[in-house]
Design an enzyme around this catalytic site. Structure first.
Site, PDB file in Angstrom:
ATOM      1  CG  HIS A 121      40.346  48.141  51.474  1.00  0.00           C
ATOM      2  ND1 HIS A 121      39.581  48.207  52.619  1.00  0.00           N
ATOM      3  CD2 HIS A 121      41.637  48.117  51.899  1.00  0.00           C
ATOM      4  CE1 HIS A 121      40.363  48.213  53.677  1.00  0.00           C
ATOM      5  NE2 HIS A 121      41.623  48.159  53.263  1.00  0.00           N
ATOM      6  CD  GLU A 152      35.211  46.886  49.821  1.00  0.00           C
ATOM      7  OE1 GLU A 152      34.643  46.549  50.882  1.00  0.00           O
ATOM      8  OE2 GLU A 152      36.438  46.759  49.647  1.00  0.00           O
ATOM      9  CB  CYS A 190      36.627  48.625  56.388  1.00  0.00           C
ATOM     10  SG  CYS A 190      37.351  49.636  55.070  1.00  0.00           S
ATOM     11  CB  CYS A 237      35.097  50.285  51.812  1.00  0.00           C
ATOM     12  SG  CYS A 237      36.790  49.804  51.359  1.00  0.00           S
TER      13      CYS A 237
END
Length: 150
Positions: free
Chosen positions: A52, A54, A82, A85
């Protein structure tokens, strides 16, 4: 000197991710007026469900600074993080989290599990939702709409 618009840079990362066929999420980590790291989603490209935006930005910042703790850094991300993260943000000790669009299905900051409100969360960043929310939402909506069209 004018401070950089870090969310605009994150939105550019999201647009670049969309062009690669990735879900358009972008992230920028900043220290003061300087970009330390930036990334867009790369889960498909890397065949890595943890890639992801992040996570990639946190990894890059940690490597550049040779530090596991990013105490005085701020994260700008186009979509509400999420649970995975949010956990990484907490463990990295990110100072402030700025995000664009909320994510009712997968978000874990103001939606879902509200990770930072958990009594087992070790570090809670300052959280600023809704930054450039319309732009962030539009990028996502356009991306998924194009996927649904024949």
């Amino acid at each position: 000197m004018k401070r950089p618009d870090f969310m605009a840079l994150a939105l550019a990362e999201a647009e670049a991710a969309a062009k690669r066929g990735e879900v358009p999420v972008g992230a920028v980590i900043a220290k003061g007026d300087q970009v330390v790291a930036s990334a867009g989603n790369r889960t498909r490209e890397l065949n890595d469900p943890t890639a992801h935006a992040e996570m990639l930005a946190i990894r890059e910042a940690s490597q550049k600074l040779s530090a596991e703790r990013l105490n005085d850094l701020d994260l700008y991300v186009t979509l509400e993080p999420c649970a995975m993260c949010a956990g990484a943000i907490s463990f990295a000790r990110i100072r402030r989290l700025y995000f664009g669009a909320g994510d009712e299905k997968g978000g874990a900051v103001v939606n879902g599990v509200r990770f930072f409100a958990s009594p087992t969360c070790h570090h809670v960043p300052e959280v600023y939702p809704g930054i450039a929310e319309t732009s962030a939402s539009t990028i996502l909506k356009d991306f998924f709409q194009a996927r649904r069209e024949p």
